[in-house]
Design an enzyme around this catalytic site. Structure first.
Site, PDB file in Angstrom:
ATOM      1  N   LYS A  64       0.831  -1.211   0.000  1.00  0.00           N
ATOM      2  CA  LYS A  64       0.000   0.000   0.000  1.00  0.00           C
ATOM      3  C   LYS A  64       0.867   1.264   0.000  1.00  0.00           C
ATOM      4  O   LYS A  64       0.653   2.166  -0.802  1.00  0.00           O
ATOM      5  CB  LYS A  64      -0.913   0.046   1.249  1.00  0.00           C
ATOM      6  CG  LYS A  64      -1.866  -1.127   1.379  1.00  0.00           C
ATOM      7  CD  LYS A  64      -2.751  -0.994   2.620  1.00  0.00           C
ATOM      8  CE  LYS A  64      -1.985  -0.993   3.941  1.00  0.00           C
ATOM      9  NZ  LYS A  64      -1.257  -2.264   4.220  1.00  0.00           N
ATOM     10  N   ARG A  91      -9.165   0.920   8.991  1.00  0.00           N
ATOM     11  CA  ARG A  91      -8.739  -0.433   9.343  1.00  0.00           C
ATOM     12  C   ARG A  91      -9.762  -1.167  10.204  1.00  0.00           C
ATOM     13  O   ARG A  91      -9.526  -2.307  10.583  1.00  0.00           O
ATOM     14  CB  ARG A  91      -7.436  -0.355  10.128  1.00  0.00           C
ATOM     15  CG  ARG A  91      -6.182  -0.533   9.280  1.00  0.00           C
ATOM     16  CD  ARG A  91      -5.000  -0.297  10.202  1.00  0.00           C
ATOM     17  NE  ARG A  91      -3.854  -1.067   9.848  1.00  0.00           N
ATOM     18  CZ  ARG A  91      -2.789  -0.579   9.188  1.00  0.00           C
ATOM     19  NH1 ARG A  91      -2.766   0.656   8.776  1.00  0.00           N
ATOM     20  NH2 ARG A  91      -1.751  -1.352   8.962  1.00  0.00           N
ATOM     21  N   ARG A  98      11.578  -5.700   5.020  1.00  0.00           N
ATOM     22  CA  ARG A  98      11.353  -4.268   4.779  1.00  0.00           C
ATOM     23  C   ARG A  98      12.372  -3.435   5.540  1.00  0.00           C
ATOM     24  O   ARG A  98      12.701  -3.712   6.689  1.00  0.00           O
ATOM     25  CB  ARG A  98       9.937  -3.870   5.213  1.00  0.00           C
ATOM     26  CG  ARG A  98       9.701  -2.357   5.149  1.00  0.00           C
ATOM     27  CD  ARG A  98       8.235  -1.973   5.097  1.00  0.00           C
ATOM     28  NE  ARG A  98       7.480  -2.363   6.270  1.00  0.00           N
ATOM     29  CZ  ARG A  98       6.167  -2.226   6.378  1.00  0.00           C
ATOM     30  NH1 ARG A  98       5.458  -1.753   5.358  1.00  0.00           N
ATOM     31  NH2 ARG A  98       5.550  -2.589   7.468  1.00  0.00           N
ATOM     32  N   ARG A 153      11.815  -1.387  11.021  1.00  0.00           N
ATOM     33  CA  ARG A 153      10.814  -0.993  12.013  1.00  0.00           C
ATOM     34  C   ARG A 153      10.743  -2.042  13.117  1.00  0.00           C
ATOM     35  O   ARG A 153      10.792  -3.228  12.840  1.00  0.00           O
ATOM     36  CB  ARG A 153       9.436  -0.879  11.333  1.00  0.00           C
ATOM     37  CG  ARG A 153       9.165   0.488  10.759  1.00  0.00           C
ATOM     38  CD  ARG A 153       7.966   0.520   9.840  1.00  0.00           C
ATOM     39  NE  ARG A 153       6.765  -0.118  10.383  1.00  0.00           N
ATOM     40  CZ  ARG A 153       5.593  -0.143   9.752  1.00  0.00           C
ATOM     41  NH1 ARG A 153       5.466   0.429   8.574  1.00  0.00           N
ATOM     42  NH2 ARG A 153       4.557  -0.743  10.296  1.00  0.00           N
ATOM     43  N   ARG A 179       0.290  -8.798  13.762  1.00  0.00           N
ATOM     44  CA  ARG A 179      -0.377  -7.800  12.922  1.00  0.00           C
ATOM     45  C   ARG A 179      -1.250  -8.461  11.860  1.00  0.00           C
ATOM     46  O   ARG A 179      -2.308  -7.946  11.511  1.00  0.00           O
ATOM     47  CB  ARG A 179       0.671  -6.886  12.276  1.00  0.00           C
ATOM     48  CG  ARG A 179       1.214  -5.868  13.292  1.00  0.00           C
ATOM     49  CD  ARG A 179       2.547  -5.293  12.874  1.00  0.00           C
ATOM     50  NE  ARG A 179       2.511  -4.610  11.612  1.00  0.00           N
ATOM     51  CZ  ARG A 179       3.526  -4.539  10.760  1.00  0.00           C
ATOM     52  NH1 ARG A 179       4.697  -5.112  11.056  1.00  0.00           N
ATOM     53  NH2 ARG A 179       3.403  -3.897   9.633  1.00  0.00           N
TER      54      ARG A 179
HETATM   55  P1  ADP Z   1       1.738  -1.509   7.497  1.00  0.00           P
HETATM   56  O1  ADP Z   1       2.554  -0.689   6.558  1.00  0.00           O
HETATM   57  O2  ADP Z   1       2.430  -2.736   7.886  1.00  0.00           O
HETATM   58  O3  ADP Z   1       0.357  -1.777   7.002  1.00  0.00           O
HETATM   59  P2  ADP Z   1       1.286   0.880   9.042  1.00  0.00           P
HETATM   60  O4  ADP Z   1       2.524   1.671   8.902  1.00  0.00           O
HETATM   61  O5  ADP Z   1       0.122   1.259   8.205  1.00  0.00           O
HETATM   62  O6  ADP Z   1       1.632  -0.660   8.839  1.00  0.00           O
HETATM   63  O7  ADP Z   1       0.817   0.882  10.553  1.00  0.00           O
HETATM   64  C1  ADP Z   1       1.703   0.600  11.599  1.00  0.00           C
HETATM   65  C2  ADP Z   1       0.933   0.538  12.909  1.00  0.00           C
HETATM   66  O8  ADP Z   1       0.301   1.801  13.143  1.00  0.00           O
HETATM   67  C3  ADP Z   1      -0.204  -0.471  12.940  1.00  0.00           C
HETATM   68  O9  ADP Z   1       0.241  -1.767  13.307  1.00  0.00           O
HETATM   69  C4  ADP Z   1      -1.118   0.141  14.006  1.00  0.00           C
HETATM   70  O10 ADP Z   1      -0.607  -0.080  15.308  1.00  0.00           O
HETATM   71  C5  ADP Z   1      -0.979   1.621  13.715  1.00  0.00           C
HETATM   72  N1  ADP Z   1      -2.005   2.072  12.740  1.00  0.00           N
HETATM   73  C6  ADP Z   1      -1.792   2.548  11.489  1.00  0.00           C
HETATM   74  N2  ADP Z   1      -2.954   2.868  10.891  1.00  0.00           N
HETATM   75  C7  ADP Z   1      -3.930   2.584  11.795  1.00  0.00           C
HETATM   76  C8  ADP Z   1      -5.345   2.659  11.789  1.00  0.00           C
HETATM   77  N3  ADP Z   1      -6.030   3.111  10.710  1.00  0.00           N
HETATM   78  N4  ADP Z   1      -6.017   2.264  12.898  1.00  0.00           N
HETATM   79  C9  ADP Z   1      -5.371   1.827  13.990  1.00  0.00           C
HETATM   80  N5  ADP Z   1      -4.045   1.713  14.064  1.00  0.00           N
HETATM   81  C10 ADP Z   1      -3.315   2.078  12.986  1.00  0.00           C
HETATM   82  P1  ADP Z   2       2.282  -1.798   3.227  1.00  0.00           P
HETATM   83  O1  ADP Z   2       2.266  -0.293   3.237  1.00  0.00           O
HETATM   84  O2  ADP Z   2       1.056  -2.386   2.585  1.00  0.00           O
HETATM   85  O3  ADP Z   2       2.542  -2.393   4.580  1.00  0.00           O
HETATM   86  P2  ADP Z   2       4.844  -1.552   1.781  1.00  0.00           P
HETATM   87  O4  ADP Z   2       4.534  -0.713   0.595  1.00  0.00           O
HETATM   88  O5  ADP Z   2       5.598  -0.931   2.884  1.00  0.00           O
HETATM   89  O6  ADP Z   2       3.478  -2.267   2.300  1.00  0.00           O
HETATM   90  O7  ADP Z   2       5.621  -2.852   1.269  1.00  0.00           O
HETATM   91  C1  ADP Z   2       6.012  -3.874   2.170  1.00  0.00           C
HETATM   92  C2  ADP Z   2       7.380  -4.395   1.767  1.00  0.00           C
HETATM   93  O8  ADP Z   2       7.294  -5.070   0.509  1.00  0.00           O
HETATM   94  C3  ADP Z   2       8.437  -3.312   1.578  1.00  0.00           C
HETATM   95  O9  ADP Z   2       9.667  -3.872   1.969  1.00  0.00           O
HETATM   96  C4  ADP Z   2       8.393  -3.038   0.075  1.00  0.00           C
HETATM   97  O10 ADP Z   2       9.658  -2.558  -0.407  1.00  0.00           O
HETATM   98  C5  ADP Z   2       8.089  -4.412  -0.483  1.00  0.00           C
HETATM   99  N1  ADP Z   2       7.285  -4.383  -1.696  1.00  0.00           N
HETATM  100  C6  ADP Z   2       6.340  -3.483  -2.064  1.00  0.00           C
HETATM  101  N2  ADP Z   2       5.799  -3.811  -3.248  1.00  0.00           N
HETATM  102  C7  ADP Z   2       6.402  -4.968  -3.635  1.00  0.00           C
HETATM  103  C8  ADP Z   2       6.267  -5.831  -4.782  1.00  0.00           C
HETATM  104  N3  ADP Z   2       5.399  -5.574  -5.758  1.00  0.00           N
HETATM  105  N4  ADP Z   2       7.053  -6.926  -4.817  1.00  0.00           N
HETATM  106  C9  ADP Z   2       7.920  -7.197  -3.837  1.00  0.00           C
HETATM  107  N5  ADP Z   2       8.089  -6.441  -2.740  1.00  0.00           N
HETATM  108  C10 ADP Z   2       7.344  -5.336  -2.642  1.00  0.00           C
END
Ligand code: ADP
Ligand code: ADP
Ligand code: ZN
Length: 213
Positions: free
Chosen positions: A13, A88, A127, A160, A171
Site C-alpha cells: 500500500k 482499518r 522491509r 521498524r 499484525r
Molecule cells: P503496514 O505498513 O504494515 O500496514 P502501518 O505503517 O500502516 O503498517 O501501521 C503501523 C501501525 O500503526 C499499525 O500496526 C497500528 O498499530 C498503527 N495504525 C496505522 N494505521 C492505523 C489505523 N487506521 N487504525 C489503527 N491503528 C493504525
Molecule cells: P504496506 O504499506 O502495505 O505495509 P509496503 O509498501 O511498505 O506495504 O511494502 C512492504 C514491503 O514489501 C516493503 O519492503 C516493500 O519494499 C516491499 N514491496 C512493495 N511492493 C512490492 C512488490 N510488488 N514486490 C515485492 N516487494 C514489494
C-alpha cells in the site's frame, strides 16, 4: 480523485500510494506514518499510540479518526488524496463516510491489494524504511541503489520494530479479525476493486493505473 488503498500489512500500500501520489499529484495520507511521526515527537498522542504499535495492535479508533479528520481538511487533501492504512476497522470506515459527507467529498474507488500470507511475511521481515522521508525498501525485492542508504535523502535505513517476525504474525492476525471485514463492507458500496499484488512494484503500479483509467 479520492482513493483508499486497502490490504494487509506488507501488501504494498505504502509503496503504491507514494507512486500514485507523485504521478497524479495526490496527497499521500498514511496513518502509520502520521502515528510514527507523533511517536518521534514524543507527543501525548505518540506516547499513547506507541504502546499499541509496539504490540502489533491497532491504535484506538478515536485517536486515529481524530488525526485523519484533521489531515483530510488540509487544502492539498481537498485537491485529491490516496488514503493508505485507513480505515482499518468497521468503526473507522463509518467515521470516514461521515467525515467525507461533512467535507462534501466522495470516494471514487477503494482498491484492495491482494497478496498471499507467505509473501506478506517475506515482504515485512525484509522491509527497511527511511526514518526521515518514510520511503520503504526491501532487502531483496526493492533494494536502494546503495546498501542501507535512502535513495531520496541519503539517510540510513532502519528496520521498524514492529517488522520483527513475532509482531508481524500478530499484525496479520489483527488484520484478519479487524480489517479484512472491510472488504465486504466496501463491496456493498460498489466502489471496491481488487487487484493482484504479486509481481514487481512496476507491474502492480501498471495494474493500478489501468484500473484508475
Ligand atoms: P503496514 O505498513 O504494515 O500496514 P502501518 O505503517 O500502516 O503498517 O501501521 C503501523 C501501525 O500503526 C499499525 O500496526 C497500528 O498499530 C498503527 N495504525 C496505522 N494505521 C492505523 C489505523 N487506521 N487504525 C489503527 N491503528 C493504525
Ligand atoms: P504496506 O504499506 O502495505 O505495509 P509496503 O509498501 O511498505 O506495504 O511494502 C512492504 C514491503 O514489501 C516493503 O519492503 C516493500 O519494499 C516491499 N514491496 C512493495 N511492493 C512490492 C512488490 N510488488 N514486490 C515485492 N516487494 C514489494
Ligand atoms: Zn529518505
Amino acid at each position: 480523485m479520492y482513493l483508499v488503498l486497502l490490504g494487509p500489512p506488507g501488501a504494498g500500500k505504502g509503496t503504491q500510494a507514494a507512486i500514485l501520489a507523485r504521478k497524479q499529484k495526490l496527497a499521500h495520507i498514511s496513518t502509520g506514518d502520521m502515528l510514527r511521526d507523533a511517536v518521534k515527537d514524543g507527543s501525548d498522542l505518540g506516547l499513547k499510540a506507541r504502546q499499541y504499535m509496539d504490540r502489533g495492535e491497532l491504535v484506538p479508533d478515536d485517536v486515529v479518526v481524530g488525526i485523519t479528520r484533521e489531515r483530510l481538511q488540509a487544502p492539498d487533501a481537498r485537491r485529491g488524496f490516496v488514503l493508505d492504512g485507513f480505515p482499518r476497522t468497521a468503526a473507522q470506515a463509518e467515521k470516514l463516510d461521515e467525515i467525507l459527507v461533512d467535507l462534501d467529498m466522495q470516494l471514487q474507488m477503494i482498491v484492495n491489494l491482494e497478496v498471499p500470507e507467505r509473501e506478506l511475511i517475506r515482504r515485512l521481515t525484509g522491509r527497511r524504511v527511511c526514518p526521515k522521508c518514510a520511503k520503504s525498501y526491501h532487502l531483496v525485492f526493492n533494494p536502494p541503489r546503495s546498501l542501507g542508504i535512502c535513495d531520496e535523502c541519503g539517510n540510513d535505513l532502519v528496520q521498524r520494530d514492529d517488522d520483527k517476525e513475532s509482531t508481524v504474525r500478530q499484525r496479520l492476525e489483527v488484520y484478519h479479525k479487524q480489517t479484512e471485514p472491510l472488504v465486504q463492507y466496501y463491496s456493498e458500496s460498489g466502489l471496491l476493486f481488487t487487484i493482484d499484488g504479486i509481481g514487481s512494484v512496476q507491474q502492480v503500479n501498471e495494474r493500478l493505473e489501468d484500473l484508475l483509467e
